[in-house]
Design a protein around this motif. Structure first.
Motif, short mmCIF file in Angstrom:
data_model
loop_
_atom_site.label_atom_id
_atom_site.label_comp_id
_atom_site.label_asym_id
_atom_site.label_seq_id
_atom_site.Cartn_x
_atom_site.Cartn_y
_atom_site.Cartn_z
N GLY A 336 33.06 52.57 32.75
CA GLY A 336 33.77 51.43 32.17
C GLY A 336 34.41 50.51 33.19
N LEU A 337 34.21 50.79 34.50
CA LEU A 337 34.84 49.93 35.52
C LEU A 337 33.92 48.76 35.86
CD1 LEU A 337 36.98 50.82 38.55
CD2 LEU A 337 35.05 49.26 38.87
N ARG A 338 34.51 47.57 35.82
CA ARG A 338 33.77 46.35 36.16
C ARG A 338 34.42 45.70 37.37
NH1 ARG A 338 33.61 40.54 33.89
NH2 ARG A 338 35.31 40.95 32.45
N LEU A 339 33.60 45.43 38.38
CA LEU A 339 34.13 44.70 39.53
C LEU A 339 34.28 43.23 39.16
CD1 LEU A 339 32.02 46.08 42.51
CD2 LEU A 339 34.38 46.67 41.91
N VAL A 340 35.35 42.63 39.59
CA VAL A 340 35.56 41.20 39.36
C VAL A 340 35.51 40.53 40.72
CG1 VAL A 340 37.11 39.45 38.39
CG2 VAL A 340 37.00 41.74 37.36
N GLY A 341 34.36 39.89 40.99
CA GLY A 341 34.15 39.34 42.34
C GLY A 341 33.12 40.18 43.06
#
Ligand code: PLP
Length: 421
Positions: A336-341
């Motif tokens: 469920g972890l999404r990188l932003v950038g």
């Protein structure tokens, strides 16, 4: 994002010369415990920790040389002046300036940008003129320009970014025209980690004779700064992001531009002669340093610049790149972890969101494991608006971080996720 084998070998060889144990020992705070656990400090993009070299320089200044600077006939004042002006010489070399007259001590990036906004841009713009910034700027490189626009009737234009958090250079080219009176762009985004192609952008702006200001707050700790190679007109940085004290930074500006600009603030030091009929302003750099400056801060900033130079940027870059790749790989394994950038060129700043969990809750829980990350909008609300997020969690890595820090972060996040879902 993973390094290939050839890169890895090269990185490891170069990183070997960078003695991480010795580096860590330079930072006393890293040996403290937080909530009973060894500290893992992953908030250097907000404010980095200080090495003993900086702490000692500030301490030595206050213990042995402290006095007000300039014009003092007594020895302490002369020593204090030497220390302060010596720091200016160090910063002159650090950014590759042509002359010490081009280096103005300020409170930091925020004050540097405001100085340029009010003293350089405001007198030069009016209705029909444009100030160009980008979608990923820190508030301190947005709001000063909005104020100038309000004051003058000029308009603010914004270079868009892509879903990866890179500037849209095609759109940028289209926004360039003769009405643009300044380009203000961050060298590295504090919210996304993106390293912007500032030299290329400056070269394009120069085709329209557009002056360029670079917000280097996040670049100074990570890479060598060469204002000539970039080709810009103004460069801003903050001491506390580059292992120096808070409340001190610089504005570098081209001498011909600074010379022609009116003072930003009035007071002592920025004058040569005052009467009620007329005041003659000081020469550079004094013209822009009204009042007693942060003398010990400047000395500490000089020590920080010397420290970075002594450690060596090659080693810092190799170490941080290796760590960025490791952290990116480890974090993306969390469900469920999404990188932003996810820009191709990134510094060691990792923003992320975990589905269904507010970043503040994550940050609060892992603080109890001794792990300091930042959560919030990172003073870049337009970036959050772009990604449709109220906030992100951000782990920002400095030269003292290690794989062990990441190995503490990841299970702590996994544990927090299980608690919160
Ligand atoms: N610009 C960027 C990209 C930053 O990250 C920051 C601080 O977070 C600033 C400007 C403002 O720096 P300061 O608060 O030191 O003036």
């Amino acid at each position: 994002m993973m390094l290939n084998v050839a890169d890895k070998t090269d990185t490891q060889v170069r990183a070997k010369r960078f003695d991480i144990e010795k580096i860590r020992a330079d930072f006393p705070i890293l040996s403290r415990r937080v909530h009973g656990k060894p500290l893992v400090y992953l908030d250097s993009a907000a404010s980095a920790q200080r090495p003993t070299a900086v702490l000692d320089a500030v301490d030595r200044f206050y213990r042995t040389h402290n006095a007000n600077i300039h014009r003092g006939v007594h020895l302490l004042s002369q020593e204090a002046t030497e220390a302060y002006e010596g720091a200016r010489d160090t910063l002159t070399r650090f950014v590759g300036a042509a002359s010490r007259r081009e280096v103005i001590f300020t409170r930091g990036t925020t004050e540097s940008v405001n100085l340029v906004a009010q003293s350089f841009v405001r007198p030069r713009v009016g209705p029909g003129d444009e100030i160009l910034i980008t979608h990923m700027e820190h508030h301190s490189n947005i709001v000063p320009w909005q104020i100038v626009c309000e004051q003058t009737g000029a308009s603010l234009k914004v270079v868009p970014m892509t879903a990866a958090g890179e500037l849209d250079l095609k759109a940028y080219r289209q926004l360039l025209n003769d009405s643009v009176k300044l380009l203000a762009v961050g060298h590295i985004s504090n919210a996304l980690g993106t390293i912007n192609p500032v030299a290329e952008m400056t070269a394009l702006a120069k085709q329209y004779d557009i002056p360029v200001l670079i917000d280097g707050a996040q670049a100074a700790p990570h890479m060598p700064i060469d204002v000539n190679a970039i080709g810009c007109d103004f460069y801003c940085l903050s001491g506390h992001k580059m292992y120096g004290p808070t409340g001190i930074g610089i504005l570098w500006g081209k001498e011909s531009l600074l010379d022609a600009m009116p003072p930003y603030q009035g007071g002592g030091e920025m004058i040569q002669y005052v009467s009620f009929e007329e005041t003659l302003y000081n020469e550079l750099p004094g013209k822009f340093e009204a009042g007693t400056p942060n003398i010990a801060g400047a000395v500490g900033l000089g020590a920080a610049a010397d420290y970075l130079t002594a450690v060596g940027h090659d080693g810092i870059i190799a170490h941080e790149n290796e760590l960025l790749a490791y952290a990116t790989e480890s974090l993306t394994a969390i469900a469920g972890l999404r990188l932003v950038g996810t820009a191709a060129h990134k510094a060691s700043v990792i923003s992320f969101a975990i589905d269904g969990i507010h970043p503040h809750d994550l940050g609060t829980i892992i603080d109890h494991d001794g792990i300091a990350i930042r959560t919030g909008h990172h003073c870049a609300m337009p970036v959050m608006q772009f990604f449709g997020l109220p906030a992100t969690a951000r782990a920002s890595l400095g030269l003292y971080n290690t794989r062990e820090d990441i190995d503490r972060l990841v299970p702590a996040l996994e544990k927090a996720r299980k608690m919160l879902l």
